[in-house]
Write an enzyme that holds these catalytic residues in place. Structure first.
Site, PDB file in Angstrom:
ATOM      1  N   SER A 103      13.525  -3.026  -1.128  1.00  0.00           N
ATOM      2  CA  SER A 103      13.845  -4.411  -0.811  1.00  0.00           C
ATOM      3  C   SER A 103      15.142  -4.821  -1.515  1.00  0.00           C
ATOM      4  O   SER A 103      16.189  -4.222  -1.279  1.00  0.00           O
ATOM      5  CB  SER A 103      12.667  -5.322  -1.187  1.00  0.00           C
ATOM      6  OG  SER A 103      12.854  -6.626  -0.693  1.00  0.00           O
ATOM      7  N   GLU A 197      14.533  -1.045   7.077  1.00  0.00           N
ATOM      8  CA  GLU A 197      13.342  -1.887   7.192  1.00  0.00           C
ATOM      9  C   GLU A 197      13.716  -3.312   6.833  1.00  0.00           C
ATOM     10  O   GLU A 197      14.769  -3.550   6.230  1.00  0.00           O
ATOM     11  CB  GLU A 197      12.225  -1.382   6.271  1.00  0.00           C
ATOM     12  CG  GLU A 197      12.547  -1.454   4.780  1.00  0.00           C
ATOM     13  CD  GLU A 197      12.322  -2.810   4.126  1.00  0.00           C
ATOM     14  OE1 GLU A 197      11.472  -3.586   4.610  1.00  0.00           O
ATOM     15  OE2 GLU A 197      13.015  -3.103   3.135  1.00  0.00           O
ATOM     16  N   HIS A 267       7.737  -3.374   3.869  1.00  0.00           N
ATOM     17  CA  HIS A 267       7.087  -4.340   2.998  1.00  0.00           C
ATOM     18  C   HIS A 267       5.570  -4.353   3.116  1.00  0.00           C
ATOM     19  O   HIS A 267       4.909  -5.182   2.484  1.00  0.00           O
ATOM     20  CB  HIS A 267       7.640  -5.738   3.277  1.00  0.00           C
ATOM     21  CG  HIS A 267       8.945  -6.013   2.593  1.00  0.00           C
ATOM     22  ND1 HIS A 267      10.125  -5.424   2.983  1.00  0.00           N
ATOM     23  CD2 HIS A 267       9.252  -6.802   1.526  1.00  0.00           C
ATOM     24  CE1 HIS A 267      11.108  -5.852   2.201  1.00  0.00           C
ATOM     25  NE2 HIS A 267      10.597  -6.684   1.307  1.00  0.00           N
TER      26      HIS A 267
END
Length: 299
Positions: A103, A197, A267
């Site tokens: 992330s 992602e 996630h």
């Protein structure tokens, strides 16, 4: 894998539940792991784990910790961009530590590889290691990857092309990657296998970010693009049939490079671990694919 030292650094946001973090760390220690937590719940600052200077100090202290081989991010969310100009990436690389996170931490992976060529790991955060009911797949991927010397991930997705390619494995969070285009933290990687992602991004915003990478000439220089989890968004009647699959079909028709889906990375609670900068071999038979990484540092 007991007696392994794990340092936790709060480089970005703070945890949802400080008490749960403390319980999880105690549980890891009781299992034989050495855990040094550099996050201090009393030092929270605005939406961050601490002030910019204190978060940088946590990262530096974790990298210098002689008892720890792994430095894992406390949490993603947002914040590492504010300290990127102050990170001594050469010192990070020379520490020999295995840096892990995803992330927001994508920016660290990018900057470290650009500055030094050092490989780091897109993988779990501290929450994945200390949760009361750990996700078996996530933990197995993490330890299997770090103990090496090679690591494989299986993925499945509709409409994937058949291919057999090799290249440098890199990527992470799409928004963070786009965020660094044109900055000193952008690694110029040609012939790569790019994994992506994101969370909470509507398909049109995913398309827009992919187009930005395309217009910048990044995507056409890759051997393949592998998409992980893109969830957490909400469609509306105004979308008029435009959904993720529609967006994906358009992107596939536009790009001169194969785009695969189904990488178990993102996630969600179940995610693989991937060495950012490692060598990768991607084989797809149209029904599923195997992504095998090698040539990266291990425990």
């Amino acid at each position: 894998m007991k007696n392994i030292g794990i340092a936790i650094a709060g480089t970005s946001g703070y945890p949802i539940d400080d008490a749960a973090l403390a319980r999880g760390i105690s549980r890891l220690q009781s299992q034989g792991y050495i855990v040094h937590n550099y996050y201090d719940a009393e030092r929270k600052f605005e939406r961050f784990a601490a002030s910019d200077g204190e978060r940088l100090a946590q990262l530096n202290a974790a990298a210098a910790d002689p008892e720890c081989q792994i430095v894992i991010a406390l949490r993603g969310q947002y914040g590492i961009s504010r300290i990127l100009p102050h990170i001594d990436f050469r010192s990070m690389a020379d520490s020999g530590k295995l840096f892990v996170g995803f992330s927001d931490i994508t920016a660290f992976h990018m900057g470290l590889y650009q500055a030094t060529g050092r490989i780091s790991f897109a993988g779990p955060m501290s929450a994945d290691l200390v949760r009361e009911e750990p996700v078996a797949y996530t933990l197995k991927q993490f330890w299997d990857c770090l103990k090496g010397p090679t690591h494989s991930v299986r993925g499945t997705g509709a409409g994937n092309p058949q291919l057999d390619v090799e290249g440098t494995l890199w990527g992470g969070n799409l928004a963070m990657i786009n965020h660094l285009i044109g900055t000193p933290y952008w690694p110029q990687i040609d012939g790569g296998i790019l994994f992506l992602e994101d969370i909470g991004e509507h398909p049109y915003r995913v398309e827009r970010m992919l187009l930005q990478l395309h217009f910048a000439g990044v995507l056409e220089r890759q051997r393949a693009i592998v998409l992980g989890d893109f969830s957490g968004y909400r469609l509306s009647p105004h979308d008029n049939g435009y959904d993720f699959d529609t967006m994906l079909a358009y992107i596939r028709s536009l790009l001169p490079v194969p785009v695969l889906t189904g990488l178990p990375f993102g996630h969600g609670e179940s995610r693989c671990t991937l060495p950012f900068g490692g060598r990768a071999h991607l084989v797809s038979d149209g029904e599923g694919f195997d992504l095998t990484a090698s040539g990266y540092p291990t425990l």
